[in-house]
Design a protein around this motif. Structure first.
Motif, PDB file in Angstrom:
ATOM      1  N   PHE A 320       0.817  -1.206   0.000  1.00 28.57           N
ATOM      2  CA  PHE A 320       0.000   0.000   0.000  1.00 28.57           C
ATOM      3  C   PHE A 320       0.855   1.264   0.000  1.00 28.57           C
ATOM      4  O   PHE A 320       0.517   2.255  -0.651  1.00 28.57           O
ATOM      5  CB  PHE A 320      -0.927  -0.014   1.211  1.00 28.57           C
ATOM      6  CG  PHE A 320      -1.844   1.172   1.292  1.00 28.57           C
ATOM      7  CD1 PHE A 320      -2.980   1.238   0.507  1.00 28.57           C
ATOM      8  CD2 PHE A 320      -1.574   2.230   2.149  1.00 28.57           C
ATOM      9  CE1 PHE A 320      -3.834   2.315   0.569  1.00 28.57           C
ATOM     10  CE2 PHE A 320      -2.416   3.320   2.220  1.00 28.57           C
ATOM     11  CZ  PHE A 320      -3.551   3.363   1.430  1.00 28.57           C
ATOM     12  N   SER A 321       1.974   1.226   0.729  1.00 30.84           N
ATOM     13  CA  SER A 321       2.785   2.436   0.880  1.00 30.84           C
ATOM     14  C   SER A 321       3.742   2.665  -0.287  1.00 30.84           C
ATOM     15  O   SER A 321       3.911   3.791  -0.736  1.00 30.84           O
ATOM     16  CB  SER A 321       3.583   2.373   2.188  1.00 30.84           C
ATOM     17  OG  SER A 321       4.448   1.246   2.190  1.00 30.84           O
ATOM     18  N   SER A 322       4.375   1.607  -0.779  1.00 28.01           N
ATOM     19  CA  SER A 322       5.397   1.784  -1.811  1.00 28.01           C
ATOM     20  C   SER A 322       5.245   0.876  -3.017  1.00 28.01           C
ATOM     21  O   SER A 322       6.051   0.950  -3.948  1.00 28.01           O
ATOM     22  CB  SER A 322       6.791   1.553  -1.197  1.00 28.01           C
ATOM     23  OG  SER A 322       6.901   0.218  -0.702  1.00 28.01           O
ATOM     24  N   GLY A 323       4.234   0.014  -3.012  1.00 30.77           N
ATOM     25  CA  GLY A 323       4.068  -0.911  -4.125  1.00 30.77           C
ATOM     26  C   GLY A 323       5.048  -2.062  -4.116  1.00 30.77           C
ATOM     27  O   GLY A 323       5.153  -2.796  -5.106  1.00 30.77           O
ATOM     28  N   ASP A 324       5.762  -2.256  -3.028  1.00 32.17           N
ATOM     29  CA  ASP A 324       6.762  -3.325  -2.919  1.00 32.17           C
ATOM     30  C   ASP A 324       6.052  -4.653  -2.651  1.00 32.17           C
ATOM     31  O   ASP A 324       5.344  -4.798  -1.652  1.00 32.17           O
ATOM     32  CB  ASP A 324       7.736  -3.007  -1.788  1.00 32.17           C
ATOM     33  CG  ASP A 324       8.919  -3.956  -1.749  1.00 32.17           C
ATOM     34  OD1 ASP A 324       8.906  -4.950  -2.501  1.00 32.17           O
ATOM     35  OD2 ASP A 324       9.859  -3.710  -0.972  1.00 32.17           O
ATOM     36  N   ASP A 325       6.243  -5.635  -3.531  1.00 31.97           N
ATOM     37  CA  ASP A 325       5.543  -6.911  -3.405  1.00 31.97           C
ATOM     38  C   ASP A 325       6.469  -8.083  -3.122  1.00 31.97           C
ATOM     39  O   ASP A 325       6.084  -9.239  -3.277  1.00 31.97           O
ATOM     40  CB  ASP A 325       4.750  -7.206  -4.685  1.00 31.97           C
ATOM     41  CG  ASP A 325       5.599  -7.047  -5.939  1.00 31.97           C
ATOM     42  OD1 ASP A 325       6.815  -7.283  -5.862  1.00 31.97           O
ATOM     43  OD2 ASP A 325       5.042  -6.686  -6.994  1.00 31.97           O
ATOM     44  N   ARG A 326       7.695  -7.823  -2.688  1.00 29.67           N
ATOM     45  CA  ARG A 326       8.684  -8.900  -2.530  1.00 29.67           C
ATOM     46  C   ARG A 326       8.394  -9.827  -1.362  1.00 29.67           C
ATOM     47  O   ARG A 326       8.970 -10.911  -1.282  1.00 29.67           O
ATOM     48  CB  ARG A 326      10.075  -8.288  -2.373  1.00 29.67           C
ATOM     49  CG  ARG A 326      10.646  -7.716  -3.661  1.00 29.67           C
ATOM     50  CD  ARG A 326      11.956  -7.012  -3.431  1.00 29.67           C
ATOM     51  NE  ARG A 326      11.785  -5.796  -2.624  1.00 29.67           N
ATOM     52  CZ  ARG A 326      12.784  -5.002  -2.276  1.00 29.67           C
ATOM     53  NH1 ARG A 326      14.030  -5.286  -2.634  1.00 29.67           N
ATOM     54  NH2 ARG A 326      12.544  -3.915  -1.559  1.00 29.67           N
ATOM     55  N   LEU A 327       7.529  -9.443  -0.444  1.00 29.81           N
ATOM     56  CA  LEU A 327       7.239 -10.295   0.711  1.00 29.81           C
ATOM     57  C   LEU A 327       6.224 -11.382   0.404  1.00 29.81           C
ATOM     58  O   LEU A 327       6.012 -12.271   1.233  1.00 29.81           O
ATOM     59  CB  LEU A 327       6.728  -9.451   1.882  1.00 29.81           C
ATOM     60  CG  LEU A 327       7.754  -8.577   2.601  1.00 29.81           C
ATOM     61  CD1 LEU A 327       7.077  -7.791   3.715  1.00 29.81           C
ATOM     62  CD2 LEU A 327       8.883  -9.422   3.172  1.00 29.81           C
TER      63      LEU A 327
END
Length: 376
Positions: A320-327
């Motif tokens: 939601f905050s940065s678009g980071d989907d690596r998790l």
């Protein structure tokens, strides 16, 4: 490099749109907008060029999503983690959990004749939820072994996704109800005696299944399967365009479900276990065997549910905050632990019932001798 590839893809889409403007009416559809899926970034494509589908995909009306080849989605979809490790874990959980939960359903049905009907009702509810969770893994095993390519259609994808996540929350909530019941029996015995236990247990189970319905309905109402053109697969639930109107509220809704389905039950279990162990330790009776077994059950619950809960929350916050989907890949591995808990529940139930102070006796205070230190 990622920005360059993204720009090229957008340009290609724009060229294709211009080329087909003369052959179709003009629309206001935004074809090349970047979206934030639940897991991985993708580009929504509303064109239905079936003659350009990769070899593994059959022509269909399923929408397309474009992904950046350098994004984690490619490594996850084609890697050994999702195509071998996760489905092998599911198979192991099913082989152990399906027959054991089926057996425990019959075992507890006989125990319904005992005095502690309310506890048996809760354990029956837990076994049923675990069994549904494990049965929902069958099609997902094929999906992962098939290179994360879903071939069973959109309806089955929605149903399997809803059953899986709904029963994960249902199991955690039922375990919290069992812990709360144990807490009332030990720490608040006079209040516990005044309660209509069977009616309360049945009502509690109905509330849990109501929350189950609230968890699964949104997953049933939105599309879950999308074709990933570069990879030649159709994903189920792994890539969702959350910036579209139909999916935009899912992220906040899922965070709320994590809070109600995991955080609240987890806090209840922690408080109830600590209070029960403390009060039993202060009593004049020897409860060491039951405390050891109860602590083991609590530790297994923490180990199985805590990683997935933390990673689920962290994944959505970063997305939601940065678009980071690596998790997301780590979260999917942690979810496997929840499946292991579902196959261990029947053995834990039998283990507790075989202790000198079995739970079925322990919950029913009428069967226990005088215990002044516990009653205070």
């Amino acid at each position: 490099m990622a920005d360059l590839v993204s720009g090229l893809l957008i340009c290609l889409l724009a060229v294709q749109t211009i080329q087909h403007d003369g052959n179709r009416p003009r629309t206001k559809t935004n074809i090349s907008s970047v979206v934030k899926p639940k897991t991985f970034k993708g580009w929504r494509n509303t064109l239905n060029h079936t003659n350009q589908l990769p070899a593994r995909l059959h022509p269909s009306s399923n929408p397309w999503l474009y992904v950046n080849p350098e994004d984690p989605v490619t490594a996850y979809t084609t890697g050994i983690l999702s195509t071998r490790v996760i489905p092998s874990t599911y198979i192991l959980a099913m082989l152990v959990g399906v027959p054991s939960n089926a057996y425990i359903l019959g075992f507890l049905r006989v125990r319904l004749r005992a005095k502690s009907v309310s506890t048996v009702v809760l354990y029956l509810n837990l076994a049923l939820s675990d069994l549904l969770l494990l049965l929902s893994l069958a099609l997902r095993v094929h999906y992962h072994f098939n290179g994360n390519n879903w071939i069973f259609g959109e309806t089955s994808c929605r149903l399997i996704t809803a059953l899986f996540y709904g029963n994960v929350y249902c199991s955690a909530q039922t375990i919290a109800c069992i812990s709360l019941k144990r807490y009332l029996a030990v720490v608040r015995p006079f209040l516990y005696r005044r309660l209509t236990k069977t009616t309360l247990a049945v009502g509690t189970c109905l509330v849990v299944w109501f929350l189950f319905g609230a968890a699964v309905v949104p997953e049933l109402l939105v599309r879950q399967s999308y074709q990933i053109t570069q990879l030649g697969v159709t994903t189920c639930h792994d890539v969702l365009p959350l910036e579209e109107k139909s999916h935009s509220s899912l992220m906040q809704y899922r965070l709320m479900l994590v809070f109600l389905g995991f955080i609240v039950p987890f806090l209840i279990c922690i408080y109830a276990h600590v209070a029960v162990v403390y009060h039993l330790g202060q009593s004049g009776c020897d409860w060491r065997a039951f405390i050891r077994v109860s602590t083991l059950v609590f530790i297994i619950f923490v180990v199985c549910f805590l990683p997935s809960g933390i990673l689920h929350i962290a994944h959505h916050i970063r997305l939601f905050s940065s678009g980071d989907d690596r998790l997301y890949g780590y979260y999917r591995v942690a979810v496997c632990l929840c499946c292991f808990h579902s196959c261990l529940d029947p053995f834990l139930c039998l283990l507790v019932s075989k202790t000198p102070a079995s739970e079925l006796q322990f919950i029913s205070l009428r069967e226990i001798p005088q215990r002044p230190a516990v009653m205070t």
